[in-house]
Design an enzyme around this catalytic site. Sequence first.
Site, short mmCIF file in Angstrom:
data_model
loop_
_atom_site.label_atom_id
_atom_site.label_comp_id
_atom_site.label_asym_id
_atom_site.label_seq_id
_atom_site.Cartn_x
_atom_site.Cartn_y
_atom_site.Cartn_z
N ILE A 128 0.96 -1.25 0.08
CA ILE A 128 -0.04 0.03 -0.07
C ILE A 128 0.94 1.28 0.00
O ILE A 128 0.67 2.32 -0.90
CB ILE A 128 -0.82 0.00 1.31
CG1 ILE A 128 -2.09 -1.15 1.24
CG2 ILE A 128 -1.66 1.39 1.21
CD1 ILE A 128 -2.62 -1.52 2.46
N ASP B 126 10.84 2.66 6.24
CA ASP B 126 10.27 1.52 6.43
C ASP B 126 11.72 0.69 6.57
O ASP B 126 12.44 0.26 5.41
CB ASP B 126 9.66 0.76 5.02
CG ASP B 126 8.96 -0.50 5.53
OD1 ASP B 126 9.69 -1.11 6.50
OD2 ASP B 126 7.88 -0.95 5.06
N ALA C 201 -4.54 2.36 8.80
CA ALA C 201 -3.84 1.09 9.20
C ALA C 201 -4.56 0.21 10.48
O ALA C 201 -5.13 -0.69 10.42
CB ALA C 201 -2.37 1.33 9.31
N ARG C 202 -4.25 0.95 11.77
CA ARG C 202 -4.50 0.41 12.80
C ARG C 202 -5.15 1.50 14.14
O ARG C 202 -4.19 2.25 14.18
CB ARG C 202 -3.88 -0.71 13.52
CG ARG C 202 -3.89 -1.97 12.84
CD ARG C 202 -4.98 -2.61 13.29
NE ARG C 202 -5.29 -4.18 12.33
CZ ARG C 202 -5.71 -4.14 11.36
NH1 ARG C 202 -6.23 -3.21 10.37
NH2 ARG C 202 -5.71 -5.43 11.00
N ASP D 265 -10.17 5.49 9.41
CA ASP D 265 -11.44 4.59 9.14
C ASP D 265 -11.59 3.61 10.38
O ASP D 265 -12.00 2.62 10.28
CB ASP D 265 -11.38 3.77 7.73
CG ASP D 265 -10.22 3.06 7.51
OD1 ASP D 265 -9.32 2.88 8.57
OD2 ASP D 265 -10.23 2.22 6.68
N GLU E 6 -15.00 8.27 21.25
CA GLU E 6 -14.17 9.32 21.64
C GLU E 6 -13.73 10.31 20.41
O GLU E 6 -13.50 11.48 20.64
CB GLU E 6 -13.06 9.28 22.27
CG GLU E 6 -11.94 8.26 21.86
CD GLU E 6 -10.85 8.14 22.97
OE1 GLU E 6 -10.84 8.78 23.95
OE2 GLU E 6 -10.14 7.00 22.72
N HIS F 50 -15.00 1.80 8.31
CA HIS F 50 -13.76 1.04 7.91
C HIS F 50 -13.85 0.24 6.27
O HIS F 50 -14.21 -1.02 6.45
CB HIS F 50 -13.42 -0.16 8.78
CG HIS F 50 -12.22 -0.76 8.87
ND1 HIS F 50 -11.02 -0.18 8.77
CD2 HIS F 50 -11.87 -2.24 8.74
CE1 HIS F 50 -9.94 -1.17 8.63
NE2 HIS F 50 -10.56 -2.29 8.62
N GLY G 203 -11.84 1.30 3.57
CA GLY G 203 -10.62 1.51 2.86
C GLY G 203 -10.54 0.55 1.51
O GLY G 203 -10.18 1.04 0.73
#
Length: 392
Positions: free
Chosen positions: A147, A166, A229-230, A254, A259, A271, A273
């Site tokens: 990605i 990375d 991602a997370r 996403d 909150e 979610h 994506g």
Amino acid sequence: MVFSVKTYNNINQIGLKELGNGFQIDGDLAENPDAYIIRSQNLHDDVFPSNLKAIARAGAGTNNIPVDKASEEGIVVFNTPGANANAVKEAVIASLLLSARDYIAANTWTNTLTGDDVPKQVEAGKKQFAGTEIAGKTLGVIGLGAIGARIANDARRLGMNVLGYDPYVSIEAAWNISSHVKRVNDLKEIFANSDFITVHVPLTPDTKGTFGAEAFGLMQKGTTIINFARAELVDNAALFDALETGVVKRYITDFGTEELLNQEGITVFPHVGGSTEEAELNCAIMAGQTIRRFMETGEIVNSVNFPNVKQPLSAPYRITLINKNVPNIVARISTAVSDLNINIDNIINRSKGDYAYTLLDLDENDKTKVDDLVAKFEENDNIVRVRVIQGN
């Protein structure tokens, strides 16, 4: 031999055709299947059937699967890396453009207007939505896998300066990254020099809270962060502080939690994506191909808990072993074979963490001797699962 597969979450039927005629899908045997193919089904509270040998996740993330428990029970967990990469890439590029021009807020405001003079109201109020262009701005990409590499390349084509981080990028991915993308060796360079940051790394103990107080302290005012991602990669308390001080202009994600909803400067999408028709088909195809390959040949590709192991099957019989990663296990396997006067045609053993996987090809046509060898392996406490696959 017919293998049974149980599916969850409406796996694309065209993709499931990749399994071929040797597989029964959601049929009479599905209560104790050989394999699962899933998308978002949460398996953490499930008891795995005794016959289950593989789980294929039609997507990249495997947080909905108890991977450690699967390893302990000799179940190989697969994912489909890259199958939905283009869909996520397009979602991120769209988010870049939406955030720079604030089109969502502009649309919301426009829909509040009433009366015959709406055109005049639009002209009078449009200045509040005068945004910026992304060309010439700097995008930091954290994670240059399937990605991240696509995003970096396309952002360059849109005129952005791109920084990429990375430390674990694969050789294959590196070849696909534009030479115009500047690789950096320290995350701090991404935080300090980016107008926009997008993150594409898995959630691990090391990556949890990547965006915390220290990271926000390095950023320039007005930074936009995109997280598809997370959720746990971002420390929400630190994020709220950064939004209040203006360090973060906008946070787009996403991964919705209560909150984050209805907060100024935060845009939350469902979610989806990677949820395009094309991506779902690609994921299903890859999952089907992976399960078929594993069940028919024992080869492992794209597993998250066992190493990739590939070896052409030409011997009369192949035994696959999932074993604990302990010293001298290969020697013990070889000894067990020689004790039964069986010749080894080929053997390959690869380890990953606490477990290892062995493909043992036997130059032996006597099924009785092969069965005796299997029984011997099953008595070994260090061997978790044994399978026999007959060659052509």
